[in-house]
Design an enzyme around this catalytic site. Sequence first.
Site, PDB file in Angstrom:
ATOM      1  N   ASP A 141     -66.439  35.262  46.428  1.00  0.00           N
ATOM      2  CA  ASP A 141     -66.562  33.908  45.861  1.00  0.00           C
ATOM      3  C   ASP A 141     -67.059  32.885  46.870  1.00  0.00           C
ATOM      4  O   ASP A 141     -66.726  31.704  46.790  1.00  0.00           O
ATOM      5  CB  ASP A 141     -65.220  33.430  45.269  1.00  0.00           C
ATOM      6  CG  ASP A 141     -64.612  34.455  44.350  1.00  0.00           C
ATOM      7  OD1 ASP A 141     -65.353  34.997  43.530  1.00  0.00           O
ATOM      8  OD2 ASP A 141     -63.400  34.733  44.478  1.00  0.00           O
ATOM      9  N   LYS A 196     -72.381  33.197  47.053  1.00  0.00           N
ATOM     10  CA  LYS A 196     -73.558  34.026  47.363  1.00  0.00           C
ATOM     11  C   LYS A 196     -74.651  33.878  46.308  1.00  0.00           C
ATOM     12  O   LYS A 196     -75.828  33.859  46.623  1.00  0.00           O
ATOM     13  CB  LYS A 196     -73.152  35.507  47.457  1.00  0.00           C
ATOM     14  CG  LYS A 196     -72.211  35.813  48.590  1.00  0.00           C
ATOM     15  CD  LYS A 196     -71.819  37.278  48.598  1.00  0.00           C
ATOM     16  CE  LYS A 196     -70.915  37.698  47.471  1.00  0.00           C
ATOM     17  NZ  LYS A 196     -69.586  37.085  47.446  1.00  0.00           N
ATOM     18  N   GLY A 197     -74.217  33.768  45.042  1.00  0.00           N
ATOM     19  CA  GLY A 197     -75.173  33.700  43.932  1.00  0.00           C
ATOM     20  C   GLY A 197     -76.202  32.609  44.135  1.00  0.00           C
ATOM     21  O   GLY A 197     -77.396  32.809  43.929  1.00  0.00           O
ATOM     22  N   LYS A 198     -75.727  31.476  44.580  1.00  0.00           N
ATOM     23  CA  LYS A 198     -76.625  30.344  44.754  1.00  0.00           C
ATOM     24  C   LYS A 198     -77.610  30.578  45.904  1.00  0.00           C
ATOM     25  O   LYS A 198     -78.800  30.263  45.796  1.00  0.00           O
ATOM     26  CB  LYS A 198     -75.770  29.108  45.043  1.00  0.00           C
ATOM     27  CG  LYS A 198     -76.588  27.896  45.056  1.00  0.00           C
ATOM     28  CD  LYS A 198     -75.727  26.683  45.053  1.00  0.00           C
ATOM     29  CE  LYS A 198     -76.653  25.540  45.322  1.00  0.00           C
ATOM     30  NZ  LYS A 198     -76.067  24.532  46.108  1.00  0.00           N
ATOM     31  N   GLY A 201     -68.469  38.091  40.121  1.00  0.00           N
ATOM     32  CA  GLY A 201     -68.938  37.016  39.249  1.00  0.00           C
ATOM     33  C   GLY A 201     -69.720  36.025  40.076  1.00  0.00           C
ATOM     34  O   GLY A 201     -69.150  35.343  40.919  1.00  0.00           O
ATOM     35  N   HIS A 202     -71.029  36.002  39.918  1.00  0.00           N
ATOM     36  CA  HIS A 202     -71.860  35.067  40.670  1.00  0.00           C
ATOM     37  C   HIS A 202     -72.293  33.935  39.748  1.00  0.00           C
ATOM     38  O   HIS A 202     -72.861  34.178  38.693  1.00  0.00           O
ATOM     39  CB  HIS A 202     -73.116  35.768  41.202  1.00  0.00           C
ATOM     40  CG  HIS A 202     -72.833  36.728  42.308  1.00  0.00           C
ATOM     41  ND1 HIS A 202     -73.739  37.637  42.779  1.00  0.00           N
ATOM     42  CD2 HIS A 202     -71.724  36.901  43.049  1.00  0.00           C
ATOM     43  CE1 HIS A 202     -73.201  38.340  43.758  1.00  0.00           C
ATOM     44  NE2 HIS A 202     -71.975  37.914  43.937  1.00  0.00           N
ATOM     45  N   THR A 203     -72.006  32.722  40.168  1.00  0.00           N
ATOM     46  CA  THR A 203     -72.359  31.583  39.320  1.00  0.00           C
ATOM     47  C   THR A 203     -73.588  30.875  39.872  1.00  0.00           C
ATOM     48  O   THR A 203     -73.665  30.593  41.057  1.00  0.00           O
ATOM     49  CB  THR A 203     -71.172  30.584  39.287  1.00  0.00           C
ATOM     50  OG1 THR A 203     -70.000  31.324  38.957  1.00  0.00           O
ATOM     51  CG2 THR A 203     -71.383  29.494  38.249  1.00  0.00           C
ATOM     52  N   GLN A 214     -68.522  40.601  46.252  1.00  0.00           N
ATOM     53  CA  GLN A 214     -67.222  40.451  46.952  1.00  0.00           C
ATOM     54  C   GLN A 214     -67.472  39.998  48.396  1.00  0.00           C
ATOM     55  O   GLN A 214     -68.482  39.359  48.650  1.00  0.00           O
ATOM     56  CB  GLN A 214     -66.409  41.752  46.894  1.00  0.00           C
ATOM     57  CG  GLN A 214     -65.849  42.083  45.514  1.00  0.00           C
ATOM     58  CD  GLN A 214     -66.754  42.941  44.674  1.00  0.00           C
ATOM     59  OE1 GLN A 214     -67.366  43.881  45.156  1.00  0.00           O
ATOM     60  NE2 GLN A 214     -66.857  42.650  43.392  1.00  0.00           N
ATOM     61  N   LYS A 274     -70.343  24.813  49.850  1.00  0.00           N
ATOM     62  CA  LYS A 274     -69.320  23.877  49.356  1.00  0.00           C
ATOM     63  C   LYS A 274     -68.848  22.875  50.411  1.00  0.00           C
ATOM     64  O   LYS A 274     -67.658  22.516  50.439  1.00  0.00           O
ATOM     65  CB  LYS A 274     -68.140  24.664  48.774  1.00  0.00           C
ATOM     66  CG  LYS A 274     -68.533  25.440  47.508  1.00  0.00           C
ATOM     67  CD  LYS A 274     -67.332  26.018  46.827  1.00  0.00           C
ATOM     68  CE  LYS A 274     -67.350  25.752  45.344  1.00  0.00           C
ATOM     69  NZ  LYS A 274     -66.249  26.354  44.602  1.00  0.00           N
ATOM     70  N   ASP A 305     -69.488  19.839  50.518  1.00  0.00           N
ATOM     71  CA  ASP A 305     -69.138  18.591  49.813  1.00  0.00           C
ATOM     72  C   ASP A 305     -67.680  18.566  49.355  1.00  0.00           C
ATOM     73  O   ASP A 305     -67.123  17.487  49.163  1.00  0.00           O
ATOM     74  CB  ASP A 305     -70.067  18.397  48.609  1.00  0.00           C
ATOM     75  CG  ASP A 305     -69.991  19.577  47.655  1.00  0.00           C
ATOM     76  OD1 ASP A 305     -70.190  20.720  48.118  1.00  0.00           O
ATOM     77  OD2 ASP A 305     -69.698  19.366  46.464  1.00  0.00           O
ATOM     78  N   GLY A 365     -73.440  21.258  46.801  1.00  0.00           N
ATOM     79  CA  GLY A 365     -73.181  21.000  45.378  1.00  0.00           C
ATOM     80  C   GLY A 365     -73.581  22.193  44.540  1.00  0.00           C
ATOM     81  O   GLY A 365     -74.184  23.144  45.029  1.00  0.00           O
TER      82      GLY A 365
HETATM   83  P1  IMP Z   1     -60.840  45.269  42.005  1.00  0.00           P
HETATM   84  O1  IMP Z   1     -62.146  45.246  42.711  1.00  0.00           O
HETATM   85  O2  IMP Z   1     -60.937  44.783  40.589  1.00  0.00           O
HETATM   86  O3  IMP Z   1     -60.142  46.592  42.103  1.00  0.00           O
HETATM   87  O4  IMP Z   1     -59.867  44.224  42.735  1.00  0.00           O
HETATM   88  C1  IMP Z   1     -59.405  44.433  44.051  1.00  0.00           C
HETATM   89  C2  IMP Z   1     -59.223  43.110  44.774  1.00  0.00           C
HETATM   90  O5  IMP Z   1     -60.495  42.525  45.024  1.00  0.00           O
HETATM   91  C3  IMP Z   1     -58.436  42.051  44.024  1.00  0.00           C
HETATM   92  O6  IMP Z   1     -57.709  41.272  44.933  1.00  0.00           O
HETATM   93  C4  IMP Z   1     -59.505  41.200  43.359  1.00  0.00           C
HETATM   94  O7  IMP Z   1     -59.060  39.905  43.093  1.00  0.00           O
HETATM   95  C5  IMP Z   1     -60.556  41.224  44.448  1.00  0.00           C
HETATM   96  N1  IMP Z   1     -61.916  41.040  43.928  1.00  0.00           N
HETATM   97  C6  IMP Z   1     -62.689  41.953  43.323  1.00  0.00           C
HETATM   98  N2  IMP Z   1     -63.884  41.425  43.037  1.00  0.00           N
HETATM   99  C7  IMP Z   1     -63.878  40.159  43.472  1.00  0.00           C
HETATM  100  C8  IMP Z   1     -64.850  39.094  43.501  1.00  0.00           C
HETATM  101  O8  IMP Z   1     -65.994  39.239  43.058  1.00  0.00           O
HETATM  102  N3  IMP Z   1     -64.445  37.934  44.050  1.00  0.00           N
HETATM  103  C9  IMP Z   1     -63.217  37.760  44.592  1.00  0.00           C
HETATM  104  N4  IMP Z   1     -62.286  38.710  44.602  1.00  0.00           N
HETATM  105  C10 IMP Z   1     -62.608  39.898  44.061  1.00  0.00           C
END
Ligand code: IMP
Length: 417
Positions: free
Chosen positions: A12, A15-17, A39-41, A221, A328, A330, A408
């Site tokens: 989080d 990276k997406g940006k 999840g890349h926003t 990640q 981030k 800002d 931003g």
């Molecule tokens: P899993 O990858 O779903 O097995 O989760 C293992 C750990 O990695 C957990 O603590 C999740 O919250 C964290 N995690 C997995 N993917 C992400 C991500 O894209 N962003 C932040 N934390 C992640």
Amino acid sequence: MNSVVVGLQWGDEGKGKIIDYLAKDTDIIVRFQGGNNAGHTVVFGNRKFVFHVIPSGILRKNKVCVIGNGVVIDPKVLLSEITGLKAKGIDVSPRNLKISLLSHVIMPYHKLMDSFRESRRIQKIGTTMRGIGPCYVDKFSRCGIRMADLINPKKFTLKLRDNLKEKNPLFVKVYKRAPFSFKKILDEYCYYAKLLKPYCCDTIDFFYKNKRKRFLFEGAQGTFLDIDYGTYPFVTSSHTVSSNAILGSGAAPIKIDRIIGVTKSYATRVGEGPFPTELKGKLGDYFRNRGREFGATTNRPRRCGWLDLVLLKRAVMVNSVTEIALTKLDVLDGTEEIKVCIDYKGETKERHSDYGLDEVKPFYKNLKGWNKDLSSVRNYADLAPLAKKYIVFIERFIRRKISFISVGELRKAVIVR
Ligand code: IMP
């Protein structure tokens, strides 16, 4: 020019940006690990895009996005992402999206296994419950189903039958749950296979034929969620570090010109595990709200804290980072005093993420904050002097240049140095 972008914290990082920004000078954008736990926003215009499987480079015209062999794919999620993008007028076709035949498929039993295992653990990991871990387990125990199997009905039938033969008794006897229906999964997944088949290809051959093109490898990640280099066992099940860009993509060991490490100006973590600079009180809540720190995948509130330079330095080392993207910035606007962790109290310097991180106490350097709104700044020269001081302090500590500063959500809110 070939680049790798990786997260230097716990995911989080934004990276997406940065990937979206770099994609304009690239031809081929590649995801090499993880699955829809990511999840890349990306915000552009007044539209917000959240990507879970497809590389965020898909927003740029005339680029090819590749989902490499190191990725695990939930076909339903991938298809809904394709449909969602198309509905927003984004071109997604077999011409610009290629899926490796060697990537593994997340099956319904993987998802259930993920939640069963997590619910029974005394020491929870806080997984996203997307079936990522169990899918990688099957890959390495050699009973996984790959995209190549999924699109071949004969092979898929055999592999599904074999898997259910092994797994159903476990679900029934241990987890006291009804067995999975072979027919139901077969029908559902054959339907997905038909829709995804046109996108599947031999990505090794594709990379070889395009070896003169410019590549951008998109990590998901972050470093401290890496299965080896992270805060084990509170990690994800793949290699999130830069060296996996090659192995997880099938791009063969090509020359990598830049490895861009992305870090937030503070720190966040979702799920369980050590986080030495975590802020549990009001300040943590303040950063969570101000930075909108809620998971892009699970909407879970993220834990927030100060930037940890001890860990950042280590992440630079592990990934061979050549330059930094600081995001981030800002969010820190108006914070009177900014702390950065420069050491751990009572611990030797050898104490780091490999072990003992849950026992350390951070030692902070206090820096003066800036009382300026940075969100509209587009040139480094126009940044508040105290913000520059913060940037230079980080650079000196980790001995890397901060080349990108994001201030931003908007696509254009990036200062390039
Ligand atoms: P899993 O990858 O779903 O097995 O989760 C293992 C750990 O990695 C957990 O603590 C999740 O919250 C964290 N995690 C997995 N993917 C992400 C991500 O894209 N962003 C932040 N934390 C992640």
